[in-house]
Design a protein around this motif. Structure first.
Motif, PDB file in Angstrom:
ATOM      1  N   ARG A  59       2.612   3.852   6.200  1.00 35.87           N
ATOM      2  CA  ARG A  59       2.464   2.809   5.201  1.00 35.87           C
ATOM      3  C   ARG A  59       2.990   1.484   5.729  1.00 35.87           C
ATOM      4  O   ARG A  59       3.748   1.442   6.686  1.00 35.87           O
ATOM      5  CB  ARG A  59       3.212   3.186   3.937  1.00 35.87           C
ATOM      6  CG  ARG A  59       4.726   3.308   4.178  1.00 35.87           C
ATOM      7  CD  ARG A  59       5.438   3.876   2.965  1.00 35.87           C
ATOM      8  NE  ARG A  59       6.843   4.120   3.212  1.00 35.87           N
ATOM      9  CZ  ARG A  59       7.348   5.215   3.753  1.00 35.87           C
ATOM     10  NH1 ARG A  59       6.551   6.203   4.113  1.00 35.87           N
ATOM     11  NH2 ARG A  59       8.640   5.348   3.946  1.00 35.87           N
ATOM     12  N   TYR A  60       2.577   0.398   5.090  1.00 27.95           N
ATOM     13  CA  TYR A  60       3.169  -0.905   5.359  1.00 27.95           C
ATOM     14  C   TYR A  60       4.523  -0.974   4.664  1.00 27.95           C
ATOM     15  O   TYR A  60       4.739  -0.326   3.647  1.00 27.95           O
ATOM     16  CB  TYR A  60       2.295  -2.023   4.774  1.00 27.95           C
ATOM     17  CG  TYR A  60       1.097  -2.389   5.598  1.00 27.95           C
ATOM     18  CD1 TYR A  60       1.218  -3.243   6.685  1.00 27.95           C
ATOM     19  CD2 TYR A  60      -0.167  -1.931   5.252  1.00 27.95           C
ATOM     20  CE1 TYR A  60       0.101  -3.603   7.420  1.00 27.95           C
ATOM     21  CE2 TYR A  60      -1.281  -2.298   5.983  1.00 27.95           C
ATOM     22  CZ  TYR A  60      -1.132  -3.130   7.070  1.00 27.95           C
ATOM     23  OH  TYR A  60      -2.229  -3.500   7.795  1.00 27.95           O
ATOM     24  N   TYR A  77       2.031   1.230   0.711  1.00 27.79           N
ATOM     25  CA  TYR A  77       3.034   0.189   0.928  1.00 27.79           C
ATOM     26  C   TYR A  77       4.388   0.577   0.351  1.00 27.79           C
ATOM     27  O   TYR A  77       4.485   1.446  -0.502  1.00 27.79           O
ATOM     28  CB  TYR A  77       2.568  -1.140   0.329  1.00 27.79           C
ATOM     29  CG  TYR A  77       2.236  -1.075  -1.143  1.00 27.79           C
ATOM     30  CD1 TYR A  77       3.209  -1.272  -2.119  1.00 27.79           C
ATOM     31  CD2 TYR A  77       0.934  -0.817  -1.558  1.00 27.79           C
ATOM     32  CE1 TYR A  77       2.899  -1.210  -3.459  1.00 27.79           C
ATOM     33  CE2 TYR A  77       0.616  -0.758  -2.906  1.00 27.79           C
ATOM     34  CZ  TYR A  77       1.609  -0.955  -3.862  1.00 27.79           C
ATOM     35  OH  TYR A  77       1.297  -0.893  -5.186  1.00 27.79           O
ATOM     36  N   LEU A 129       1.013  -9.632   3.523  1.00 25.56           N
ATOM     37  CA  LEU A 129       0.811  -8.230   3.174  1.00 25.56           C
ATOM     38  C   LEU A 129      -0.305  -8.083   2.144  1.00 25.56           C
ATOM     39  O   LEU A 129      -1.151  -7.189   2.264  1.00 25.56           O
ATOM     40  CB  LEU A 129       2.110  -7.616   2.648  1.00 25.56           C
ATOM     41  CG  LEU A 129       2.084  -6.126   2.347  1.00 25.56           C
ATOM     42  CD1 LEU A 129       1.610  -5.319   3.541  1.00 25.56           C
ATOM     43  CD2 LEU A 129       3.454  -5.661   1.896  1.00 25.56           C
TER      44      LEU A 129
END
Length: 136
Positions: free
Chosen positions: A35-36, A20, A71
């Motif tokens: 990735r986020y 992330y 998230l």
């Protein structure tokens, strides 16, 4: 929840920082890996995927709390618990090792061919993707 609290929750849950990107929280240069990401864009909070150098927004939220919770849920959800195999399933697995290896090899070859196809078609091949990258 704000992004600083989210960062603490993810760290406490053992989620690797490489998964992330959170503004003002994830230090240093980001790895090239998929990735986020979480970011604010003109008063709207967005969560998306940074994949192969481009960003795709998955969700938009009017506030930071909603985006952070979304998230968090994606990065900490372990999915349903595994269902134990029945004695018959275990027996079938033990007696079909050659077939299992063959099917695994075929699945690998299909995935490899698909990866090569996508590489030759370029980034347009994944347009419309809404799921996170495998393994996240």
């Amino acid at each position: 929840m704000d992004r600083f609290q989210l960062y603490q929750v993810l760290r406490a849950a053992g989620v690797p920082e490489a998964y992330y990107e959170i503004p003002d929280c994830t230090p240093g240069p980001r790895p090239v890996a998929d990735r986020y990401f979480l970011e604010e864009r003109g008063g709207v909070w967005v969560v998306g995927i940074h994949e192969r150098g481009s960003r795709e927004v998955l969700e938009r939220f009017p506030d930071e709390d909603g985006a952070c919770r979304w998230l968090r849920d994606r990065l900490t959800d372990e999915g349903p618990p595994p269902v134990p195999a029945t004695p018959e399933e275990i027996d079938a697995l033990l007696h079909d090792s050659d077939g299992i290896q063959r099917r695994a090899r075929e699945a690998f070859e299909r995935a490899l061919a698909e990866s090569r196809r996508r590489t030759h078609e370029g980034p347009a091949a994944d347009e419309g993707r809404t799921e996170p990258p495998p393994g996240t």
